[in-house]
Design a protein around this motif. Structure first.
Motif, short mmCIF file in Angstrom:
data_model
loop_
_atom_site.label_atom_id
_atom_site.label_comp_id
_atom_site.label_asym_id
_atom_site.label_seq_id
_atom_site.Cartn_x
_atom_site.Cartn_y
_atom_site.Cartn_z
N LEU A 145 5.89 -2.52 -5.84
CA LEU A 145 5.48 -3.71 -6.57
C LEU A 145 5.47 -4.95 -5.67
CD1 LEU A 145 7.26 -3.17 -9.99
CD2 LEU A 145 4.79 -3.26 -9.57
N TYR A 201 2.47 4.28 -11.75
CA TYR A 201 3.75 4.91 -12.04
C TYR A 201 3.72 5.85 -13.24
CZ TYR A 201 4.94 1.47 -8.60
OH TYR A 201 4.95 0.72 -7.46
N VAL A 241 9.86 -8.83 -10.26
CA VAL A 241 9.68 -7.45 -9.80
C VAL A 241 10.85 -6.59 -10.28
CG1 VAL A 241 9.66 -5.97 -7.74
CG2 VAL A 241 8.19 -8.01 -7.85
N ARG A 242 12.03 -7.14 -10.28
CA ARG A 242 13.20 -6.38 -10.75
C ARG A 242 13.03 -5.99 -12.22
NH1 ARG A 242 17.15 -5.77 -7.33
NH2 ARG A 242 16.73 -7.83 -6.54
N GLU A 244 13.64 4.01 -8.49
CA GLU A 244 13.43 2.58 -8.60
C GLU A 244 13.26 1.83 -7.28
OE1 GLU A 244 15.69 4.19 -10.50
OE2 GLU A 244 14.70 3.98 -12.43
N VAL A 259 9.70 1.97 -6.48
CA VAL A 259 8.92 1.17 -7.42
C VAL A 259 9.01 -0.30 -7.01
CG1 VAL A 259 8.72 0.39 -9.82
CG2 VAL A 259 9.18 2.81 -9.33
N GLU A 260 10.21 -0.76 -6.76
CA GLU A 260 10.40 -2.16 -6.37
C GLU A 260 9.63 -2.48 -5.10
OE1 GLU A 260 14.16 -4.53 -4.77
OE2 GLU A 260 14.32 -4.02 -6.91
N THR A 265 10.49 -3.25 -12.46
CA THR A 265 11.09 -2.00 -11.99
C THR A 265 11.96 -1.39 -13.08
OG1 THR A 265 11.06 -2.78 -9.70
CG2 THR A 265 12.58 -1.00 -10.21
N ASP A 266 12.73 -2.23 -13.75
CA ASP A 266 13.57 -1.76 -14.87
C ASP A 266 12.70 -1.21 -16.00
OD1 ASP A 266 15.82 -2.54 -13.46
OD2 ASP A 266 16.12 -4.40 -14.61
N ALA A 290 12.44 -9.76 -5.09
CA ALA A 290 12.54 -9.01 -6.33
C ALA A 290 12.97 -9.85 -7.52
CB ALA A 290 13.49 -7.82 -6.15
#
Length: 100
Positions: free
Chosen positions: A23, A63, A80-81, A16, A19-20, A84-85, A37
């Motif tokens: 992004l 991804y 963004v968080r 993650e 990814v964060e 990411t989740d 984020a």
């Protein structure tokens, strides 16, 4: 239009932070401004619903996930968080949606 950020990024499940970071970089390149984020990327007035579809395509290509059905809610793309989740959850869920 194909962008270098659309290439699949190999990585283990649970990657993650990458990814964060990816992004945040994608948003900055596409919008010309820095994001945090937890910033509401749509509520801040900077992005449109058309850009939301671009985000879906970016997440899928970069991804290796498939965003479908109930996952296509604006709330999953608001920050963004949250994106990411979403990626982390989709990476843990089989493509047929059967779970585990």
């Amino acid at each position: 239009m194909t962008m270098s950020s659309d290439r699949a990024v190999p990585g283990p499940l649970g990657d993650e932070p990458d990814v964060e970071t990816g992004l945040l970089r994608f948003l900055e390149l596409r919008t010309g401004r820095a994001w945090s984020a937890d910033t509401d990327v749509f509520g801040s007035g900077g992005l449109s619903s058309l850009f939301a579809m671009e985000l879906v395509v970016h997440l899928e290509r970069t991804y290796g996930v498939s965003v479908r059905g109930a996952d296509l809610q604006m709330e999953n793309f608001r920050t963004v968080r949250r994106m990411t989740d979403l990626v982390a959850r989709l990476r843990r869920t089989p493509a047929d949606g059967t779970g585990g």
